[in-house]
Design a protein around this motif. Structure first.
Motif, PDB file in Angstrom:
ATOM      1  N   GLY A 278       0.764  -1.232   0.000  1.00 31.59           N
ATOM      2  CA  GLY A 278       0.000   0.000   0.000  1.00 31.59           C
ATOM      3  C   GLY A 278       0.796   1.284   0.000  1.00 31.59           C
ATOM      4  N   PHE A 279       2.052   1.255  -0.431  1.00 34.22           N
ATOM      5  CA  PHE A 279       2.833   2.487  -0.515  1.00 34.22           C
ATOM      6  C   PHE A 279       2.393   3.285  -1.744  1.00 34.22           C
ATOM      7  N   ASP A 280       2.153   4.574  -1.554  1.00 25.41           N
ATOM      8  CA  ASP A 280       1.842   5.435  -2.693  1.00 25.41           C
ATOM      9  C   ASP A 280       3.142   5.970  -3.290  1.00 25.41           C
ATOM     10  N   ASP A 281       3.020   6.870  -4.267  1.00 25.30           N
ATOM     11  CA  ASP A 281       4.227   7.384  -4.926  1.00 25.30           C
ATOM     12  C   ASP A 281       5.178   8.042  -3.936  1.00 25.30           C
ATOM     13  N   ALA A 282       4.639   8.839  -3.014  1.00 24.76           N
ATOM     14  CA  ALA A 282       5.488   9.504  -2.026  1.00 24.76           C
ATOM     15  C   ALA A 282       6.193   8.475  -1.147  1.00 24.76           C
ATOM     16  N   GLY A 283       5.472   7.406  -0.785  1.00 23.03           N
ATOM     17  CA  GLY A 283       6.073   6.361   0.025  1.00 23.03           C
ATOM     18  C   GLY A 283       7.158   5.603  -0.717  1.00 23.03           C
ATOM     19  N   LEU A 284       6.916   5.318  -2.001  1.00 22.59           N
ATOM     20  CA  LEU A 284       7.939   4.650  -2.800  1.00 22.59           C
ATOM     21  C   LEU A 284       9.173   5.531  -2.953  1.00 22.59           C
ATOM     22  N   ALA A 285       8.944   6.817  -3.150  1.00 24.68           N
ATOM     23  CA  ALA A 285      10.074   7.747  -3.277  1.00 24.68           C
ATOM     24  C   ALA A 285      10.910   7.759  -1.999  1.00 24.68           C
ATOM     25  N   GLU A 286      10.237   7.708  -0.853  1.00 23.27           N
ATOM     26  CA  GLU A 286      10.979   7.728   0.404  1.00 23.27           C
ATOM     27  C   GLU A 286      11.741   6.423   0.613  1.00 23.27           C
ATOM     28  N   LEU A 287      11.174   5.302   0.186  1.00 21.12           N
ATOM     29  CA  LEU A 287      11.921   4.046   0.234  1.00 21.12           C
ATOM     30  C   LEU A 287      13.181   4.143  -0.628  1.00 21.12           C
ATOM     31  N   ALA A 288      13.030   4.728  -1.812  1.00 20.31           N
ATOM     32  CA  ALA A 288      14.194   4.886  -2.690  1.00 20.31           C
ATOM     33  C   ALA A 288      15.234   5.810  -2.053  1.00 20.31           C
ATOM     34  N   ARG A 289      14.770   6.893  -1.433  1.00 21.67           N
ATOM     35  CA  ARG A 289      15.721   7.794  -0.754  1.00 21.67           C
ATOM     36  C   ARG A 289      16.454   7.062   0.369  1.00 21.67           C
ATOM     37  N   GLY A 290      15.717   6.215   1.100  1.00 24.29           N
ATOM     38  CA  GLY A 290      16.354   5.467   2.173  1.00 24.29           C
ATOM     39  C   GLY A 290      17.451   4.563   1.653  1.00 24.29           C
ATOM     40  N   SER A 291      17.212   3.957   0.510  1.00 30.09           N
ATOM     41  CA  SER A 291      18.225   3.112  -0.107  1.00 30.09           C
ATOM     42  C   SER A 291      19.451   3.925  -0.503  1.00 30.09           C
ATOM     43  N   VAL A 292      19.225   5.086  -1.091  1.00 31.02           N
ATOM     44  CA  VAL A 292      20.334   5.936  -1.541  1.00 31.02           C
ATOM     45  C   VAL A 292      21.140   6.443  -0.350  1.00 31.02           C
ATOM     46  N   ARG A 293      20.452   6.866   0.688  1.00 33.19           N
ATOM     47  CA  ARG A 293      21.162   7.390   1.869  1.00 33.19           C
ATOM     48  C   ARG A 293      21.969   6.297   2.568  1.00 33.19           C
ATOM     49  N   ALA A 294      21.476   5.063   2.527  1.00 31.74           N
ATOM     50  CA  ALA A 294      22.188   3.964   3.188  1.00 31.74           C
ATOM     51  C   ALA A 294      23.341   3.437   2.353  1.00 31.74           C
ATOM     52  N   ALA A 295      23.353   3.752   1.069  1.00 25.45           N
ATOM     53  CA  ALA A 295      24.397   3.247   0.174  1.00 25.45           C
ATOM     54  C   ALA A 295      25.711   3.981   0.404  1.00 25.45           C
ATOM     55  N   ARG A 296      26.799   3.339  -0.003  1.00 22.52           N
ATOM     56  CA  ARG A 296      28.120   3.970   0.077  1.00 22.52           C
ATOM     57  C   ARG A 296      28.530   4.453  -1.312  1.00 22.52           C
ATOM     58  N   ALA A 308      16.951  12.992  -8.860  1.00 20.47           N
ATOM     59  CA  ALA A 308      16.162  12.244  -9.842  1.00 20.47           C
ATOM     60  C   ALA A 308      14.907  11.649  -9.206  1.00 20.47           C
ATOM     61  N   ILE A 309      15.017  11.214  -7.958  1.00 19.99           N
ATOM     62  CA  ILE A 309      13.838  10.709  -7.245  1.00 19.99           C
ATOM     63  C   ILE A 309      12.818  11.823  -7.058  1.00 19.99           C
ATOM     64  N   ASP A 310      13.292  13.001  -6.670  1.00 20.16           N
ATOM     65  CA  ASP A 310      12.389  14.148  -6.512  1.00 20.16           C
ATOM     66  C   ASP A 310      11.711  14.489  -7.837  1.00 20.16           C
ATOM     67  N   ASP A 311      12.475  14.442  -8.933  1.00 20.33           N
ATOM     68  CA  ASP A 311      11.909  14.738 -10.247  1.00 20.33           C
ATOM     69  C   ASP A 311      10.842  13.710 -10.619  1.00 20.33           C
ATOM     70  N   TRP A 312      11.123  12.444 -10.327  1.00 20.70           N
ATOM     71  CA  TRP A 312      10.129  11.393 -10.628  1.00 20.70           C
ATOM     72  C   TRP A 312       8.844  11.632  -9.850  1.00 20.70           C
ATOM     73  N   LEU A 313       9.001  11.970  -8.571  1.00 18.67           N
ATOM     74  CA  LEU A 313       7.813  12.180  -7.749  1.00 18.67           C
ATOM     75  C   LEU A 313       7.017  13.386  -8.234  1.00 18.67           C
ATOM     76  N   ALA A 314       7.724  14.442  -8.608  1.00 20.01           N
ATOM     77  CA  ALA A 314       7.031  15.644  -9.083  1.00 20.01           C
ATOM     78  C   ALA A 314       6.287  15.391 -10.383  1.00 20.01           C
ATOM     79  N   ALA A 315       6.801  14.472 -11.194  1.00 19.04           N
ATOM     80  CA  ALA A 315       6.181  14.188 -12.487  1.00 19.04           C
ATOM     81  C   ALA A 315       5.110  13.109 -12.419  1.00 19.04           C
ATOM     82  N   ALA A 316       5.011  12.429 -11.273  1.00 21.68           N
ATOM     83  CA  ALA A 316       4.056  11.319 -11.159  1.00 21.68           C
ATOM     84  C   ALA A 316       2.621  11.852 -11.234  1.00 21.68           C
ATOM     85  N   PRO A 317       1.750  11.113 -11.899  1.00 17.88           N
ATOM     86  CA  PRO A 317       0.339  11.557 -11.983  1.00 17.88           C
ATOM     87  C   PRO A 317      -0.312  11.547 -10.614  1.00 17.88           C
ATOM     88  N   VAL A 318      -1.167  12.523 -10.376  1.00 14.25           N
ATOM     89  CA  VAL A 318      -1.866  12.635  -9.089  1.00 14.25           C
ATOM     90  C   VAL A 318      -3.006  11.622  -9.042  1.00 14.25           C
TER      91      VAL A 318
END
Length: 318
Positions: A278-296, A308-318
């Motif tokens: 049940g994750f929406d676009d904002a939730g998926l974006a935050e999961l992706a950010r979590g992955s990026v922040r945890a990466a080395r 790029a994640i922010d751009d994807w979220l901004a472009a996602a249909p409402v």
């Protein structure tokens, strides 16, 4: 199957029949043994330098095709050492191919060196010192040190000296825990190793106090819902506690774990998060950010990927 044919190896029927293989629950040690036997059978097909290079190369190319910006592959060079004259050449081959495919346009690849719980803790120290020699922060370098295999084996605290060596070298610490065992094992790992990430860690959800500690310490959990279900840790995808962990403030990085045996790559984990959890676009974006922040990953790549994640979220249909 191609590697097995090239080396004259007969694979178990479970690896050559319907794919992915049907796996038994690993909640009992017999189930884990069956899973490990298939894993070892597949790994035994890697018997030459070109085999190792092919796996790294194709992993990078496949991930790039799915849109991944960064790939961290976990490797235990001990497994391949007999075929290339030692653990040092084994790691150098992997690192060399990681650098080459990264430069050629694949997903940039960095390496996590992992010790095994079923071998002596002194072996883990040897691997930690080897990993430290090749430590870096870009493609073709070692960025982390892990601990894998059946977490019911070995004493976690006995591996702490190896992790101290890796920590001194600036490597991220990434042991597996909290999949086969519950929150007590997670807390023991936190105490002994002060990890940056935990492989799985999902069963920490069984103790709110441990979840609170993970969140407060900023430890990220590498979660693969498909793996948890395939191995019988949870009965259904909807039971995997990704949402509960996120709502508790835990940083979650979705991963594919082992696509060969689970038949599910990274994009499928995001699809499951949307369609089942049940994750929406904002939730998926935050999961992706979590992955990026945890990466080395290098700082510039991290910034561009977060943008790029922010751009994807901004472009996602409402």
């Amino acid at each position: 199957m191609e590697l097995a044919a090239g080396h004259g190896i007969r694979l178990p029927d479970a690896l050559v029949g319907a794919w992915p293989p049907r796996l038994a629950s690993v909640r009992d040690e017999r189930g884990w043994f069956r899973f490990q036997r298939l894993y070892d059978a597949a790994r035994a097909c890697v018997r030459a330098e070109e085999d190792m290079r092919r796996l790294v190369r194709e992993a990078s190319v496949d991930d790039a095709a799915e849109g991944s910006r960064w790939l961290e592959l976990q490797v235990d060079p001990t497994s391949y050492a007999p075929f290339v004259e030692g653990i040092t050449p084994a790691l150098e081959i992997v690192l060399d191919e990681a650098a080459a495919v990264s430069a050629a346009g694949g997903a940039p690849v960095a390496i996590i060196v992992a010790a095994s719980r079923i071998r002596h803790p002194l072996d883990a120290r040897t691997l930690a010192r080897l990993a430290a020699r090749y430590a870096g922060d870009g493609p073709g370098t070692v960025v982390g040190f892990g601990l894998s295999n059946d977490e019911r084996r070995g004493e976690t605290r006995e591996f702490a000296p190896a992790f101290a060596i890796a920590r001194k070298a600036g490597l991220a610490l990434m042991p597996h825990t909290g999949e086969l065992l519950g929150p007590n094992a997670v807390e023991e790992t936190l105490d002994a190793m002060q990890p940056d990430r935990l492989g799985h860690g999902v069963r920490s959800i069984e103790d709110p106090r441990v979840v609170e500690r993970i969140a407060a310490d900023g430890v990220a959990l590498e979660v693969c819902p498909a793996s948890n279900v395939a191995l019988g840790v949870y009965a259904e995808p909807a039971d995997v506690p990704v949402r509960a962990l996120v709502e508790a403030g835990v940083s979650v990085a979705l991963g594919a774990d082992d696509p060969l045996l689970f038949g599910s790559r990274l994009v499928a984990q995001y699809a499951l998060a949307r369609d089942v959890l049940g994750f929406d676009d904002a939730g998926l974006a935050e999961l992706a950010r979590g992955s990026v922040r945890a990466a080395r990953m290098p700082a510039a790549l991290r910034t561009s990927t977060l943008n790029a994640i922010d751009d994807w979220l901004a472009a996602a249909p409402v």
